[in-house]
Design a protein around this motif. Structure first.
Motif, PDB file in Angstrom:
ATOM      1  N   LEU A 129       0.825  -1.210   0.000  1.00  0.00           N
ATOM      2  CA  LEU A 129       0.000   0.000   0.000  1.00  0.00           C
ATOM      3  C   LEU A 129       0.862   1.264   0.000  1.00  0.00           C
ATOM      4  N   LEU A 130       1.922   1.261   0.804  1.00  0.00           N
ATOM      5  CA  LEU A 130       2.798   2.440   0.840  1.00  0.00           C
ATOM      6  C   LEU A 130       3.465   2.658  -0.518  1.00  0.00           C
ATOM      7  N   ASN A 131       3.931   1.572  -1.131  1.00  0.00           N
ATOM      8  CA  ASN A 131       4.545   1.699  -2.459  1.00  0.00           C
ATOM      9  C   ASN A 131       3.528   2.170  -3.501  1.00  0.00           C
ATOM     10  N   LEU A 132       2.306   1.678  -3.375  1.00  0.00           N
ATOM     11  CA  LEU A 132       1.267   2.063  -4.342  1.00  0.00           C
ATOM     12  C   LEU A 132       0.949   3.560  -4.226  1.00  0.00           C
ATOM     13  N   ILE A 133       0.769   4.041  -2.998  1.00  0.00           N
ATOM     14  CA  ILE A 133       0.431   5.467  -2.815  1.00  0.00           C
ATOM     15  C   ILE A 133       1.597   6.345  -3.290  1.00  0.00           C
ATOM     16  N   ASP A 134       2.790   5.948  -2.906  1.00  0.00           N
ATOM     17  CA  ASP A 134       3.968   6.701  -3.344  1.00  0.00           C
ATOM     18  C   ASP A 134       4.040   6.754  -4.878  1.00  0.00           C
ATOM     19  N   GLY A 135       3.788   5.604  -5.511  1.00  0.00           N
ATOM     20  CA  GLY A 135       3.839   5.542  -6.973  1.00  0.00           C
ATOM     21  C   GLY A 135       2.719   6.342  -7.625  1.00  0.00           C
ATOM     22  N   LEU A 136       1.543   6.328  -7.031  1.00  0.00           N
ATOM     23  CA  LEU A 136       0.426   7.122  -7.576  1.00  0.00           C
ATOM     24  C   LEU A 136       0.783   8.605  -7.553  1.00  0.00           C
ATOM     25  N   LYS A 137       1.361   9.011  -6.439  1.00  0.00           N
ATOM     26  CA  LYS A 137       1.752  10.431  -6.319  1.00  0.00           C
ATOM     27  C   LYS A 137       2.789  10.785  -7.387  1.00  0.00           C
ATOM     28  N   LYS A 138       3.780   9.917  -7.539  1.00  0.00           N
ATOM     29  CA  LYS A 138       4.829  10.189  -8.543  1.00  0.00           C
ATOM     30  C   LYS A 138       4.272  10.128  -9.966  1.00  0.00           C
ATOM     31  N   SER A 139       3.197   9.355 -10.173  1.00  0.00           N
ATOM     32  CA  SER A 139       2.596   9.278 -11.522  1.00  0.00           C
ATOM     33  C   SER A 139       1.770  10.513 -11.852  1.00  0.00           C
ATOM     34  N   GLY A 140       1.490  11.347 -10.858  1.00  0.00           N
ATOM     35  CA  GLY A 140       0.752  12.582 -11.122  1.00  0.00           C
ATOM     36  C   GLY A 140      -0.626  12.665 -10.489  1.00  0.00           C
ATOM     37  N   PHE A 141      -1.061  11.606  -9.780  1.00  0.00           N
ATOM     38  CA  PHE A 141      -2.352  11.692  -9.076  1.00  0.00           C
ATOM     39  C   PHE A 141      -2.205  12.677  -7.916  1.00  0.00           C
ATOM     40  N   LYS A 142      -3.182  13.572  -7.797  1.00  0.00           N
ATOM     41  CA  LYS A 142      -3.075  14.607  -6.762  1.00  0.00           C
ATOM     42  C   LYS A 142      -3.893  14.285  -5.525  1.00  0.00           C
ATOM     43  N   LYS A 143      -5.060  13.686  -5.725  1.00  0.00           N
ATOM     44  CA  LYS A 143      -5.914  13.368  -4.572  1.00  0.00           C
ATOM     45  C   LYS A 143      -5.994  11.852  -4.438  1.00  0.00           C
ATOM     46  N   ILE A 144      -5.264  11.318  -3.475  1.00  0.00           N
ATOM     47  CA  ILE A 144      -5.223   9.865  -3.277  1.00  0.00           C
ATOM     48  C   ILE A 144      -6.064   9.535  -2.037  1.00  0.00           C
ATOM     49  N   ILE A 145      -7.065   8.691  -2.263  1.00  0.00           N
ATOM     50  CA  ILE A 145      -8.067   8.421  -1.233  1.00  0.00           C
ATOM     51  C   ILE A 145      -8.011   6.939  -0.859  1.00  0.00           C
ATOM     52  N   LEU A 146      -8.033   6.672   0.431  1.00  0.00           N
ATOM     53  CA  LEU A 146      -8.012   5.295   0.921  1.00  0.00           C
ATOM     54  C   LEU A 146      -9.373   4.953   1.521  1.00  0.00           C
ATOM     55  N   CYS A 147     -10.000   3.899   0.999  1.00  0.00           N
ATOM     56  CA  CYS A 147     -11.260   3.412   1.573  1.00  0.00           C
ATOM     57  C   CYS A 147     -10.894   2.238   2.480  1.00  0.00           C
ATOM     58  N   THR A 148     -11.189   2.340   3.768  1.00  0.00           N
ATOM     59  CA  THR A 148     -10.663   1.366   4.723  1.00  0.00           C
ATOM     60  C   THR A 148     -11.637   1.104   5.868  1.00  0.00           C
ATOM     61  N   ASN A 149     -11.486  -0.081   6.485  1.00  0.00           N
ATOM     62  CA  ASN A 149     -12.249  -0.314   7.723  1.00  0.00           C
ATOM     63  C   ASN A 149     -11.468   0.194   8.938  1.00  0.00           C
ATOM     64  N   GLY A 150     -10.234   0.625   8.741  1.00  0.00           N
ATOM     65  CA  GLY A 150      -9.463   1.293   9.784  1.00  0.00           C
ATOM     66  C   GLY A 150      -8.777   0.387  10.796  1.00  0.00           C
ATOM     67  N   TYR A 151      -9.070  -0.908  10.746  1.00  0.00           N
ATOM     68  CA  TYR A 151      -8.592  -1.802  11.817  1.00  0.00           C
ATOM     69  C   TYR A 151      -7.067  -1.820  11.943  1.00  0.00           C
ATOM     70  N   GLU A 152      -6.378  -1.725  10.811  1.00  0.00           N
ATOM     71  CA  GLU A 152      -4.902  -1.803  10.832  1.00  0.00           C
ATOM     72  C   GLU A 152      -4.251  -0.454  11.155  1.00  0.00           C
ATOM     73  N   LEU A 153      -5.036   0.593  11.297  1.00  0.00           N
ATOM     74  CA  LEU A 153      -4.458   1.938  11.428  1.00  0.00           C
ATOM     75  C   LEU A 153      -4.471   2.461  12.849  1.00  0.00           C
ATOM     76  N   SER A 154      -4.501   1.543  13.813  1.00  0.00           N
ATOM     77  CA  SER A 154      -4.493   1.997  15.208  1.00  0.00           C
ATOM     78  C   SER A 154      -3.096   2.432  15.650  1.00  0.00           C
ATOM     79  N   GLU A 155      -2.068   2.012  14.903  1.00  0.00           N
ATOM     80  CA  GLU A 155      -0.694   2.451  15.203  1.00  0.00           C
ATOM     81  C   GLU A 155      -0.424   3.727  14.417  1.00  0.00           C
ATOM     82  N   SER A 156      -0.032   4.794  15.131  1.00  0.00           N
ATOM     83  CA  SER A 156       0.098   6.079  14.433  1.00  0.00           C
ATOM     84  C   SER A 156       1.244   6.074  13.419  1.00  0.00           C
ATOM     85  N   ASP A 157       2.261   5.193  13.595  1.00  0.00           N
ATOM     86  CA  ASP A 157       3.364   5.228  12.616  1.00  0.00           C
ATOM     87  C   ASP A 157       2.914   4.759  11.230  1.00  0.00           C
ATOM     88  N   TYR A 158       1.928   3.862  11.174  1.00  0.00           N
ATOM     89  CA  TYR A 158       1.404   3.434   9.867  1.00  0.00           C
ATOM     90  C   TYR A 158       0.709   4.629   9.200  1.00  0.00           C
TER      91      TYR A 158
END
Ligand code: SF4
Length: 277
Positions: free
Chosen positions: A83-112
């Motif tokens: 996911l990190l590589n994908l978002i980074d690559g989308l940004k470098k490809s020129g996408f400006k608004k990158i949106i993540l649709c998630t259930n949030g369960y894996e994002l309880s750690e702030s470093d992620y």
């Protein structure tokens, strides 16, 4: 960190230049799930391969890379490295608004969440399935404590948020909507909150019925009294509001074959994956 992931397909909107990347598999087992990606395998690939195929599809169809990309599933966050590589690559490809649709369960750690933000994440669309902890476990198979923590993390790091709840008669009704609204307004009263109606015909399990309009309206009024940016919504409302007559999307499969589909074809896909009851 998992560097590969199943990709079901890309979706390119005909209405506004905008793409969806649909990834397979999920860490929840929601009884009311309507996603064709949850149990599909897709084509396993790394982020670079995903981006190559997406860029070919965008160039062939639009002639350019659009501004907006939504990463959905399934649950995108279960493969952190990918996911990190994908978002980074989308940004470098020129996408400006990158949106993540998630259930949030894996994002309880702030470093992620920090890594996602650094990679280029702009907005998260996150579901609170329900606030009651026991009902959440019954409905999804998992606790909602990490989900609630994820919302705080995303808000703290200034990721734009749209929080969604599906109104499910006799399971997630106005009292639950009220508890969720209070929780969200304590974090940030400007958070956008969307209430969606349960659709029994798409649900993995026949747990409820379609809500009545008055039920939805009542919950909307309650939520709105805590969160001014509350809307009652159907998933494609944003697109149809702009171009109500041209409701088609182009589905591009991983082998780059494509199919032009409208709402009826997507509904058929959702229904056809259900086991006969
Ligand atoms: S509704 Fe979303 S979070 Fe729940 S099982 Fe389906 S894909 Fe996963």
């Amino acid at each position: 960190m998992t560097k590969k992931r199943g990709v079901l397909y890309f979706t390119l909107s005909e209405m506004t230049p905008r793409v969806w990347i649909t990834l397979t598999k999920c860490n929840f087992r929601c009884r009311g799930c309507f996603s064709p990606a949850r149990d599909a395998d897709g084509k396993i690939m790394d982020a670079e391969e995903t981006l190559n195929r997406l860029n070919i599809a965008c160039t062939e169809y639009y002639g350019f890379v659009p501004d907006e990309a939504l990463i959905t599933g399934g649950e995108p966050t279960i493969s952190r490295g990918y996911l990190l590589n994908l978002i980074d690559g989308l940004k470098k490809s020129g996408f400006k608004k990158i949106i993540l649709c998630t259930n949030g369960y894996e994002l309880s750690e702030s470093d992620y969440v920090e890594d996602l933000k650094l990679a280029g994440l702009i907005e998260a669309q996150l579901d609170i399935k329900c606030y009651d902890k026991k009902v959440h476990i019954w409905y999804t198979g998992k606790s909602n404590i990490p989900v609630l923590k994820a919302i705080k993390n995303l808000n703290n790091l200034k990721v734009d948020l749209i929080i969604q709840t599906v109104y499910i008669p006799e399971i997630v009704e106005k009292e639950e909507i009220k508890r969720i609204s209070i929780f969200l307004s304590d974090i940030n009263p400007d958070i956008k909150y969307r209430i969606n109606p349960f659709e029994p015909k798409f649900s993995y399990e026949r747990i409820s019925r379609t809500p009545h309009e008055e039920e939805l309206r009542e919950s909307y009024e309650i939520a709105k009294s805590y969160l001014k940016n509350t809307i009652l919504s159907m998933s494609c409302r944003r697109e149809f509001a702009k171009n109500p007559k041209k409701g088609k999307w182009v589905t591009v499969y991983p082998d780059l074959s494509f199919e032009r589909r409208g709402v009826e074809e997507y509904e058929h896909e959702r229904i056809s994956r259900l086991q006969p009851l």
